[in-house]
Each structure stands twice: as structure tokens, then as C-alpha cells.
Design a protein around this motif. Sequence first.
Motif, PDB file in Angstrom:
ATOM      1  N   ILE A 142     -29.516 -71.014   5.079  1.00 46.28           N
ATOM      2  CA  ILE A 142     -30.599 -71.853   4.567  1.00 46.28           C
ATOM      3  C   ILE A 142     -30.912 -71.435   3.141  1.00 46.28           C
ATOM      4  O   ILE A 142     -30.928 -70.249   2.811  1.00 46.28           O
ATOM      5  CB  ILE A 142     -31.854 -71.730   5.456  1.00 46.28           C
ATOM      6  N   VAL A 143     -31.159 -72.428   2.289  1.00 45.52           N
ATOM      7  CA  VAL A 143     -31.543 -72.169   0.911  1.00 45.52           C
ATOM      8  C   VAL A 143     -32.585 -73.207   0.527  1.00 45.52           C
ATOM      9  O   VAL A 143     -32.606 -74.320   1.059  1.00 45.52           O
ATOM     10  CB  VAL A 143     -30.306 -72.225  -0.028  1.00 45.52           C
ATOM     11  N   GLY A 144     -33.470 -72.865  -0.394  1.00 42.46           N
ATOM     12  CA  GLY A 144     -34.447 -73.861  -0.820  1.00 42.46           C
ATOM     13  C   GLY A 144     -35.485 -73.315  -1.779  1.00 42.46           C
ATOM     14  O   GLY A 144     -35.824 -72.131  -1.753  1.00 42.46           O
ATOM     15  N   ASN A 145     -35.952 -74.207  -2.631  1.00 41.42           N
ATOM     16  CA  ASN A 145     -37.102 -73.956  -3.504  1.00 41.42           C
ATOM     17  C   ASN A 145     -38.297 -74.561  -2.769  1.00 41.42           C
ATOM     18  O   ASN A 145     -38.539 -75.757  -2.837  1.00 41.42           O
ATOM     19  CB  ASN A 145     -36.870 -74.609  -4.867  1.00 41.42           C
ATOM     20  N   LEU A 146     -39.030 -73.743  -2.032  1.00 45.21           N
ATOM     21  CA  LEU A 146     -40.042 -74.255  -1.117  1.00 45.21           C
ATOM     22  C   LEU A 146     -41.317 -74.663  -1.837  1.00 45.21           C
ATOM     23  O   LEU A 146     -41.740 -73.987  -2.784  1.00 45.21           O
ATOM     24  CB  LEU A 146     -40.391 -73.192  -0.062  1.00 45.21           C
ATOM     25  N   PRO A 147     -41.951 -75.753  -1.395  1.00 52.96           N
ATOM     26  CA  PRO A 147     -43.275 -76.103  -1.944  1.00 52.96           C
ATOM     27  C   PRO A 147     -44.263 -74.994  -1.583  1.00 52.96           C
ATOM     28  O   PRO A 147     -44.377 -74.600  -0.422  1.00 52.96           O
ATOM     29  CB  PRO A 147     -43.616 -77.417  -1.239  1.00 52.96           C
ATOM     30  N   TYR A 148     -44.965 -74.479  -2.596  1.00 52.00           N
ATOM     31  CA  TYR A 148     -45.769 -73.280  -2.386  1.00 52.00           C
ATOM     32  C   TYR A 148     -46.909 -73.492  -1.395  1.00 52.00           C
ATOM     33  O   TYR A 148     -47.304 -72.577  -0.682  1.00 52.00           O
ATOM     34  CB  TYR A 148     -46.308 -72.773  -3.722  1.00 52.00           C
ATOM     35  N   ASN A 149     -47.426 -74.713  -1.330  1.00 50.73           N
ATOM     36  CA  ASN A 149     -48.540 -74.960  -0.413  1.00 50.73           C
ATOM     37  C   ASN A 149     -48.090 -75.032   1.046  1.00 50.73           C
ATOM     38  O   ASN A 149     -48.925 -75.036   1.952  1.00 50.73           O
ATOM     39  CB  ASN A 149     -49.269 -76.253  -0.804  1.00 50.73           C
ATOM     40  N   LEU A 150     -46.785 -75.077   1.284  1.00 47.72           N
ATOM     41  CA  LEU A 150     -46.272 -75.172   2.660  1.00 47.72           C
ATOM     42  C   LEU A 150     -45.300 -74.041   2.994  1.00 47.72           C
ATOM     43  O   LEU A 150     -44.667 -74.077   4.048  1.00 47.72           O
ATOM     44  CB  LEU A 150     -45.563 -76.513   2.864  1.00 47.72           C
ATOM     45  N   SER A 151     -45.177 -73.053   2.130  1.00 41.84           N
ATOM     46  CA  SER A 151     -44.131 -72.048   2.308  1.00 41.84           C
ATOM     47  C   SER A 151     -44.306 -71.235   3.588  1.00 41.84           C
ATOM     48  O   SER A 151     -43.330 -70.940   4.289  1.00 41.84           O
ATOM     49  CB  SER A 151     -44.053 -71.123   1.095  1.00 41.84           C
ATOM     50  N   THR A 152     -45.549 -70.867   3.938  1.00 42.13           N
ATOM     51  CA  THR A 152     -45.743 -70.051   5.137  1.00 42.13           C
ATOM     52  C   THR A 152     -45.364 -70.811   6.407  1.00 42.13           C
ATOM     53  O   THR A 152     -44.593 -70.281   7.231  1.00 42.13           O
ATOM     54  CB  THR A 152     -47.189 -69.535   5.213  1.00 42.13           C
ATOM     55  N   PRO A 153     -45.856 -72.049   6.640  1.00 38.16           N
ATOM     56  CA  PRO A 153     -45.383 -72.764   7.838  1.00 38.16           C
ATOM     57  C   PRO A 153     -43.886 -73.028   7.834  1.00 38.16           C
ATOM     58  O   PRO A 153     -43.254 -73.026   8.900  1.00 38.16           O
ATOM     59  CB  PRO A 153     -46.196 -74.068   7.830  1.00 38.16           C
ATOM     60  N   ILE A 154     -43.285 -73.231   6.654  1.00 42.49           N
ATOM     61  CA  ILE A 154     -41.841 -73.433   6.609  1.00 42.49           C
ATOM     62  C   ILE A 154     -41.111 -72.155   7.026  1.00 42.49           C
ATOM     63  O   ILE A 154     -40.126 -72.196   7.777  1.00 42.49           O
ATOM     64  CB  ILE A 154     -41.391 -73.888   5.205  1.00 42.49           C
ATOM     65  N   LEU A 155     -41.599 -71.001   6.584  1.00 37.46           N
ATOM     66  CA  LEU A 155     -40.972 -69.739   6.978  1.00 37.46           C
ATOM     67  C   LEU A 155     -41.052 -69.529   8.488  1.00 37.46           C
ATOM     68  O   LEU A 155     -40.077 -69.096   9.115  1.00 37.46           O
ATOM     69  CB  LEU A 155     -41.636 -68.579   6.244  1.00 37.46           C
ATOM     70  N   PHE A 156     -42.201 -69.843   9.086  1.00 34.21           N
ATOM     71  CA  PHE A 156     -42.309 -69.710  10.534  1.00 34.21           C
ATOM     72  C   PHE A 156     -41.424 -70.731  11.248  1.00 34.21           C
ATOM     73  O   PHE A 156     -40.888 -70.447  12.334  1.00 34.21           O
ATOM     74  CB  PHE A 156     -43.769 -69.841  10.977  1.00 34.21           C
ATOM     75  N   ARG A 157     -41.239 -71.897  10.658  1.00 31.25           N
ATOM     76  CA  ARG A 157     -40.329 -72.903  11.242  1.00 31.25           C
ATOM     77  C   ARG A 157     -38.877 -72.411  11.160  1.00 31.25           C
ATOM     78  O   ARG A 157     -38.098 -72.604  12.105  1.00 31.25           O
ATOM     79  CB  ARG A 157     -40.484 -74.237  10.500  1.00 31.25           C
ATOM     80  N   VAL A 158     -38.502 -71.787  10.053  1.00 27.79           N
ATOM     81  CA  VAL A 158     -37.163 -71.214   9.923  1.00 27.79           C
ATOM     82  C   VAL A 158     -36.955 -70.132  10.977  1.00 27.79           C
ATOM     83  O   VAL A 158     -35.898 -70.053  11.611  1.00 27.79           O
ATOM     84  CB  VAL A 158     -36.952 -70.650   8.505  1.00 27.79           C
ATOM     85  N   GLY A 193     -49.107 -58.227   7.024  1.00 29.58           N
ATOM     86  CA  GLY A 193     -49.830 -59.127   7.915  1.00 29.58           C
ATOM     87  C   GLY A 193     -48.870 -59.835   8.846  1.00 29.58           C
ATOM     88  O   GLY A 193     -47.713 -59.418   9.022  1.00 29.58           O
ATOM     89  N   PRO A 194     -49.312 -60.941   9.478  1.00 31.57           N
ATOM     90  CA  PRO A 194     -48.475 -61.642  10.466  1.00 31.57           C
ATOM     91  C   PRO A 194     -47.101 -62.050   9.946  1.00 31.57           C
ATOM     92  O   PRO A 194     -46.113 -61.997  10.690  1.00 31.57           O
ATOM     93  CB  PRO A 194     -49.325 -62.866  10.821  1.00 31.57           C
ATOM     94  N   LEU A 195     -47.028 -62.479   8.685  1.00 32.43           N
ATOM     95  CA  LEU A 195     -45.749 -62.924   8.139  1.00 32.43           C
ATOM     96  C   LEU A 195     -44.739 -61.783   8.139  1.00 32.43           C
ATOM     97  O   LEU A 195     -43.589 -61.949   8.572  1.00 32.43           O
ATOM     98  CB  LEU A 195     -45.961 -63.458   6.718  1.00 32.43           C
ATOM     99  N   ALA A 196     -45.154 -60.612   7.664  1.00 30.02           N
ATOM    100  CA  ALA A 196     -44.250 -59.465   7.618  1.00 30.02           C
ATOM    101  C   ALA A 196     -43.905 -58.960   9.017  1.00 30.02           C
ATOM    102  O   ALA A 196     -42.763 -58.575   9.284  1.00 30.02           O
ATOM    103  CB  ALA A 196     -44.878 -58.341   6.791  1.00 30.02           C
ATOM    104  N   VAL A 197     -44.893 -58.957   9.918  1.00 31.87           N
ATOM    105  CA  VAL A 197     -44.654 -58.452  11.275  1.00 31.87           C
ATOM    106  C   VAL A 197     -43.641 -59.327  12.002  1.00 31.87           C
ATOM    107  O   VAL A 197     -42.629 -58.842  12.537  1.00 31.87           O
ATOM    108  CB  VAL A 197     -45.967 -58.374  12.074  1.00 31.87           C
ATOM    109  N   MET A 198     -43.888 -60.626  12.033  1.00 33.71           N
ATOM    110  CA  MET A 198     -43.044 -61.516  12.832  1.00 33.71           C
ATOM    111  C   MET A 198     -41.653 -61.691  12.219  1.00 33.71           C
ATOM    112  O   MET A 198     -40.647 -61.715  12.936  1.00 33.71           O
ATOM    113  CB  MET A 198     -43.733 -62.862  13.033  1.00 33.71           C
ATOM    114  N   LEU A 199     -41.587 -61.817  10.893  1.00 32.36           N
ATOM    115  CA  LEU A 199     -40.269 -61.905  10.261  1.00 32.36           C
ATOM    116  C   LEU A 199     -39.537 -60.579  10.367  1.00 32.36           C
ATOM    117  O   LEU A 199     -38.313 -60.546  10.557  1.00 32.36           O
ATOM    118  CB  LEU A 199     -40.412 -62.315   8.792  1.00 32.36           C
ATOM    119  N   GLY A 200     -40.293 -59.470  10.246  1.00 30.33           N
ATOM    120  CA  GLY A 200     -39.664 -58.159  10.317  1.00 30.33           C
ATOM    121  C   GLY A 200     -39.049 -57.854  11.666  1.00 30.33           C
ATOM    122  O   GLY A 200     -38.136 -57.028  11.772  1.00 30.33           O
TER     123      GLY A 200
END
Length: 316
Positions: A142-158, A193-200
Motif C-alpha cells: 500500500i502507498v498513498g499521500n493520505l488526506p491529513y484529516n482522515l489519516s488516523t481512520p485510514i491507518l486503522f482501516r489498513v 497512544g492507541p495508534l502506536a499500541v495497535m499498529l505496534g
Amino acid sequence: MSRHPGPRPTSSRVPGRRDPERERREARHAIPNAPHAEARPTKHRARKRFGQHFLEAAWAAKLVNGLGVAPDDVFIEIGPGLGALTRPLAATGVAIHAIEVDRDLAAALAEWAPPTLTLVTGDFLALDDAGVLPGGVGAVRIVGNLPYNLSTPILFRVLALARATGRVRDATVMLQREVADRVLARPGTGDYGPLAVMLGLFADRSRVLSLPPGAFRPPPQVHSAVVRLTFRPPPVPVARFEAVDRLVRTAFQQRRKTLANALRPLTAAREAAGNAPLDLAAVLQGAGVEPTRRPETLTPEEFVRLADVLIPLSVL
């Protein structure tokens, strides 16, 4: 005494005659498509509702060069936009499954798309796994220049896509620098926070590039960074992902409190359902977690171990 307005000034512009100053003003707000031998030169105004900031060609080339593209790679591109990344990536000959929510941009991309490029017009967050993934059973990148206002939900979707299908090898994405810092944060730091924990739990994380605002048109008011997530099995078995996710999110809602106090909402919900009161401090100690620790000090593995203890107690 009333004063009547005089006649409105009329434009001195002569129909049919060029107005250089007006053209310069319009050019400052219009973003031309990246050049391509087969594409008609068009202009597209960046749309705030889609969070559009288009990457300059020089920076796109750096990102593509850093991908280490192999001939048999298959890419999913999130938000190809004007094609800044799509074009140099397509030039390598790899297969690309590009998902674009902006119908105008998708139509412009279709004008020059080579046979190796498949275009999907739709919202990455709204599409199901079958709509996101290209056909076949092999691994994808996956590659992309993500819209900043949606980057966190997109990361969780990935992350959800990687977990559900096992087909996502890695994701290399452009983020606002502050979000990138939260993705890469380590336990005990303010960005953790949650982003680092769950992705990690499911991916190795690294920073690939740092970019200034001038790397985009129009330039955002923030700095940016490219991070790479390389997906792998979790270091400890995760019996119930949703339970771990709920535990982590609840803990970090009150990150300044001790863990025993931060998790009170979970035990309160348990008691409201008719269960006996729970000595949460004793439960935490039984799981090998000191109740006075703060949520930001726990590793992803410790959150999983704690969830395994709390699930049978009807807390999660």
C-alpha cells in the motif's frame, strides 16, 4: 441628509483581450496535472473537503525510489490525486490498484492509465475488502499521500485489512508529522497512544522521509513525514482484537491517571450489568501490572496480557 451611492465602477477589461494579472491570480489557486505525453493539460482546484495537497514531482520520485520496487509487486494506491506517485510508479511496470474518491481526478487519471493501472472510484474507508483488494491471492503493498484529516481512520482501516486478509505486506504513507510521531512513538513518551499500541502489535514501524510544506501544492500549514508499516504476526497471541482495542482506547482517554483509575469506566459498566464489584487493583497486580502505572508506560504486549485477564471477568 441621505447620501446616494454613485454609479458602480465598470470593468475596463475588454472582452476577448488577455488579462495577465487575472491569469496570475487564477494560476496561484489552480494545480496543473503532472505532465504526461498522452494526457490533456488540465487544471484542478484542490478541494478542502477531500484534504487535497498534491505532492511535487521531485518528492514523489524520492518516495518511489525508497519503495524498493520489485517487478512482481502489486500496489494499492490510496488517493492517487493528480498522479504524482502513480506516474513514476506505473513507469516501473508494476500493477497498481488506485482508489480515488474525487470523480474528476479519477476521470483525468483514466485518460492516460496504462493497462497495469486499475482505477476504482470510491471512498477507501467505505469500500469492503473485496473492493479494496485487487484480484488474486498474492501479497499487496500500500502507498498513498493520505488526506491529513482522515489519516488516523485510514491507518486503522489498513490495519484491519492486513489482519483480515493476511495479504498486506507493507504500507508506505504520507502523514502530517504529528500523526507520524504518534505512529512511531514508544512507551513512556507523550506521543504514545492507541495508534502506536495497535499498529505496534502487528507491524514494524519506521520513518522514511520528512517533508516541508513546500513539497506540496497548495502547501499545508504543517510539516509532513512518510512512514512505513511492515506487517508481521503479533509478538504475543491476540485472542480478541476488539477487546484489546477497547481496553487501549479506554485507558488513554484518561492517560494522566493511574491505570486503576483510568479503567474505572470498564468496571462501572460491568457492575451496571448486575455483576459484583471488582477489585481492579488486585486484578491488575494479578496480571503483573502495577495499578499505579500510567497507561502510556504499558507496552503493547502488556495491554494484550491485561486484556486476557479482564475478558473472563466480563470487563471487556
